[in-house]
Scaffold this motif. Structure first.
Motif, PDB file in Angstrom:
ATOM      1  N   LYS A  35     -40.443 -13.376   8.379  1.00 30.88           N
ATOM      2  CA  LYS A  35     -39.038 -13.588   8.051  1.00 30.88           C
ATOM      3  C   LYS A  35     -38.507 -14.783   8.838  1.00 30.88           C
ATOM      4  O   LYS A  35     -38.990 -15.107   9.922  1.00 30.88           O
TER       5      LYS A  35
ATOM      6  N   GLU B  31     -42.215  -6.459  13.773  1.00 28.24           N
ATOM      7  CA  GLU B  31     -40.847  -6.956  13.654  1.00 28.24           C
ATOM      8  C   GLU B  31     -40.783  -8.366  13.091  1.00 28.24           C
ATOM      9  O   GLU B  31     -39.693  -8.912  12.932  1.00 28.24           O
TER      10      GLU B  31
ATOM     11  N   ASN C  33     -40.364  -8.607   6.919  1.00 27.58           N
ATOM     12  CA  ASN C  33     -39.630  -7.564   6.211  1.00 27.58           C
ATOM     13  C   ASN C  33     -40.649  -6.746   5.427  1.00 27.58           C
ATOM     14  O   ASN C  33     -41.340  -7.271   4.558  1.00 27.58           O
TER      15      ASN C  33
ATOM     16  N   ASP D 218     -40.050  -4.998  -4.159  1.00 28.89           N
ATOM     17  CA  ASP D 218     -39.537  -5.634  -2.946  1.00 28.89           C
ATOM     18  C   ASP D 218     -39.847  -7.122  -2.886  1.00 28.89           C
ATOM     19  O   ASP D 218     -39.304  -7.835  -2.047  1.00 28.89           O
TER      20      ASP D 218
ATOM     21  N   SER E 154     -36.780 -10.037   0.900  1.00 26.90           N
ATOM     22  CA  SER E 154     -35.528  -9.872   1.636  1.00 26.90           C
ATOM     23  C   SER E 154     -35.482  -8.503   2.282  1.00 26.90           C
ATOM     24  O   SER E 154     -36.067  -7.543   1.792  1.00 26.90           O
ATOM     25  N   SER E 155     -34.782  -8.424   3.402  1.00 31.07           N
ATOM     26  CA  SER E 155     -34.661  -7.142   4.098  1.00 31.07           C
ATOM     27  C   SER E 155     -33.607  -6.293   3.436  1.00 31.07           C
ATOM     28  O   SER E 155     -32.683  -6.786   2.802  1.00 31.07           O
TER      29      SER E 155
ATOM     30  N   LYS F   3     -31.357  -0.397  -0.791  1.00 32.62           N
ATOM     31  CA  LYS F   3     -30.879  -1.775  -0.942  1.00 32.62           C
ATOM     32  C   LYS F   3     -29.390  -1.812  -1.284  1.00 32.62           C
ATOM     33  O   LYS F   3     -28.670  -2.748  -0.912  1.00 32.62           O
TER      34      LYS F   3
ATOM     35  N   ASN G 169     -38.331   2.983   6.499  1.00 34.83           N
ATOM     36  CA  ASN G 169     -37.998   1.558   6.534  1.00 34.83           C
ATOM     37  C   ASN G 169     -36.497   1.323   6.472  1.00 34.83           C
ATOM     38  O   ASN G 169     -36.005   0.292   6.949  1.00 34.83           O
TER      39      ASN G 169
END
Length: 718
Positions: free
Chosen positions: A480, A514, A517, A524, A568-569, A621, A657
């Motif tokens: 990310k 970390e 994502n 996703d 995207s997270s 989301k 998550n």
């Protein structure tokens, strides 16, 4: 996606046949038996394995080498009274099951008179066998047990083996649980569909077995079948136990079976490598009519598994610079170069040492300075380093390298080339690096591993070259942007001397990461699924009777990302907005929604939607703030809505998550496994690495089988 021959037709619910590790594979099998066709059983299985083969020499001097490791082998008996585990090759006197997903699990439909109410015994004959190809398997030891009594104990039990009614050396350790049949198989023909409950019998281990072969070790597997009603229990001493029924008749006409197979979140990705005679990681669904021989009618349907590992540690995301200066040679004869033409200097400055397929390699600041009197060609090459190994008692290995040319530029004498101008150097559609994975204990070594380095070269026409080789990780997911930005403030001074040194800076198991994502499904991604450029292979082998040798061409797929399309997270997916609770498709207005309304909306949607995992993913989301603050009771409440137990671990992974890492605790796991009594270990596997209070893990471990606690404890990371 569909595969068929004159006897079988296998169709997946997902037309692409592409799945992310951790998803549940579902579909339909249609069997058209011959008139009055007899067999021992009708089988369906999902297999995921690495397999390699190479040879040296030729003719009388040829030596062949093989290696196999099974990651998933889940077997189902759809018709008949004969059930079996995977074979642990060369297990010897002590066979340990549980390495591969499903390797020691048998699903035995309950007759109408037995089940979890415990009113009547469920007698089973369980036999430990030594597999012998081409001849009758050896009976190593057997028992008669009351599976109802075993299941009600709620833990594993060790039994002494007998043979022909007499004590035999060795023991077998078993555990069992009754499950609703609807939780594992729905809408099917066959005996399993007529049973409201199914006994899940797990073989944990078999120890101290007698040696059944003069040469070599025991190839251990376990059979089970329902005992005849007239069998005395316990059986009379000295009396041989009844054999399984070898001939049952399949009904005429098409038989339809629905199937579902779970996968692990750390399952390796599909791959084909150009090394040896063949080298691949493959997954497939296989239907087979077991006629107690090696030429059983069968059909395989290959599928693609996309991996979620490896992932980069922060050390791989900072800029790395190095320089090399060397004289270039005018001439080269065999292994010798001569005739100095002057110096060539390579200045390499790489933005990071981890890229996903499709990403552009950041080489700004890199240069090739040609101070020599001859022209050179700048070459940027991605090299795939492959290791093959045997997996049996004798260790033999080989290696290979496949090269992918990313860019070439001519550099005249006395000039230089700046790679700032190089905008088309991207990681091609290659499988992500692979360093091994958990699998069948029979594999002593990893049969197949591969990783990459980036070679920046200045090559003369003579063939002599000056180069810098930099190990890089081809990651399953792109990092990310915030992780890249944070790492860009420092320069990485960690040196790696071989391509496999990169493993020390890679996340290859279920540990939290970390820098990316996380992805739990195809929804996703913003990448593209394309065919791997490493090519295809043929999965046909000599046991695939009923299909032609050209039926099983296997072309794995790879997901590629551009440098601007990382997943995207959830936290950036949107705000928690009010919605019309009467329709899940209504466009939400801007006003905020309170926590309880959003949570109740999720429960309503799950009652209406078929795919629970996808429903939860969309909700997270849509309401990231609500998802990040789910209480243990709410977490469990969602899982209780997932009636299909094989899907519960996948849904738990989605929720894990979504929940903030400052919120997720062992209380969430305890509540989740109480809501999922048939998927306890799988729930712990996906949640344990992420809790903030691993010191409280005993509250979770006490709810598991005793034999599961040791492995489960290792999943909690501090």
């Amino acid at each position: 996606q569909m595969s068929n021959n004159h006897k079988f037709q296998i169709t997946l619910d997902r037309p692409t046949g592409v799945y992310y590790a951790g998803e549940v594979v579902t579909g339909t099998l249609i069997v058209s038996p011959d008139n009055n066709e007899t067999c021992r059983s009708l089988l369906l299985s999902m297999v995921g394995k690495a397999r390699v083969h190479w040879h040296t020499g030729s003719g009388d001097n040829r030596n062949d080498y093989d290696g196999t490791k099974i990651f998933i082998e889940n077997n189902r008996t759809l018709w008949g009274n004969f059930f079996r585990t995977s074979i642990l090759n060369e297990a010897g006197q002590d066979a340990e099951f549980g390495g591969a997903l499903g390797d020691g699990t048998m699903y035995i439909p309950c007759l109408a008179t037995v089940g979890s109410d415990g009113r009547r015994p469920m007698r089973l004959i369980v036999r430990v066998c030594d597999y012998d190809w081409g001849k009758r398997d050896d009976n190593v030891g057997e028992i008669v047990l009351d599976a109802t009594e075993l299941a009600l104990k709620g833990d594993a039990v060790t039994y002494d083996l007998t043979r022909n009614g007499k004590p035999e050396q060795g023991t077998i350790t078993l555990a069992a649980v009754f499950m609703p049949t609807s939780a594992i198989a729905v809408d099917s023909d066959g005996s399993s569909a007529k049973s409201s409950e199914t006994l899940v019998l797990k073989v944990i281990r078999a120890n101290g077995l007698r040696k059944a072969d003069w040469f070599g070790k025991n190839d251990v597997y376990v059979q089970a079948w329902r005992a005849p009603d007239d069998l005395t229990f316990p059986p009379a001493p000295g009396k041989k136990l009844p054999e399984p029924q070898m001939k049952i008749s399949l009904p005429n006409g098409p038989l339809t079976f629905r199937f579902a197979f779970a996968t692990r979140g750390d399952s390796p990705g599909s791959a084909v490598l150009r090394c040896g005679d063949y080298a691949y990681i493959a997954y497939y669904i296989k239907a087979e009519i077991d006629k107690k021989g090696w030429r059983n009618p069968s059909l395989k349907l290959p599928i693609t598994m996309l991996p979620s590992r490896p992932l980069p540690m922060p050390q791989l995301l900072s800029r790395y610079s190095t320089e090399h200066r060397e004289e270039i040679k005018k001439m080269k004869f065999c292994c010798f170069a001569c005739g100095n033409a002057g110096f060539v200097t390579i200045q390499q400055n790489i933005g990071r040492r981890a890229y996903a397929p499709g990403e552009t390699i950041d080489l700004r600041g890199s240069k090739v300075l040609n101070e020599s009197t001859i022209p050179v060609t700048m070459q940027l090459v991605l090299r795939q380093h492959i290791r093959l190994s045997t997996t049996g008692a004798f260790s033999v290995s080989t290696s290979g390298c496949q090269r992918f040319h990313l860019a070439t530029r001519d550099v005249a004498p006395g000039s230089s080339y700046s790679l700032d101008e190089l905008l088309d150097a991207t990681i091609p559609a290659v499988p992500p690096s692979f360093f091994g994975a958990q699998g069948l204990s029979a594999a002593i070594r990893e049969p197949l591993t591969f990783t990459y380095d980036l070679s920046l070269q200045a090559k003369a026409k003579s063939g002599h070259k000056v180069k810098i080789d930099t190990p890089i990780l081809v990651s399953a997911l792109p990092p990310k942007q915030e992780a890249i930005d944070e790492a860009s403030t420092s320069v990485n001074t960690v040196n790696m001397f071989t391509p496999y040194d990169i493993q020390s800076f890679s996340v290859i198991d279920n540990s939290p990461c970390e820098t990316v994502n996380m992805v739990t499904g195809l929804e996703d991604n913003q990448g593209s699924i394309v065919s791997s450029i490493t090519g295809s292979t043929n999965l046909y082998d000599n046991t695939d009777f009923g299909s032609s040798a050209n039926s099983y061409n296997y072309q794995p797929q790879v997901i590629t990302f551009s440098s601007s399309t990382a997943p995207s997270s959830a936290s950036g997916a949107g705000n928690d907005m009010d919605v019309n609770l009467t329709s899940i498709n209504t466009t939400p207005p801007i006003a905020k929604i309170d926590h309880s309304k959003a949570y109740n909306l999720l429960l309503e949607r799950m009652a209406m939607e078929y795919d629970s995992r996808l429903t939860v993913d969309k909700w997270i989301k849509e309401f990231p703030t609500v998802a990040s603050n789910l209480t243990p009771e709410e977490f469990a409440g969602v899982l209780k809505k997932v009636l299909f137990s094989l899907e519960q671990a996948a849904v738990a992974r989605e929720l894990t998550n979504g929940v903030s890492k400052d919120v997720l605790t062992t209380k969430h796991i305890a509540a989740a496994i109480e809501a999922c009594p048939y998927s306890k270990l799988e729930i712990v596997r996906v949640m344990a690495p992420y809790v903030r209070d691993p010191e409280n893990k005993e509250d979770v471990l006490s709810s598991l089988y005793s034999f599961e606690r040791s492995d489960a404890a290792k999943l909690f990371h501090r």
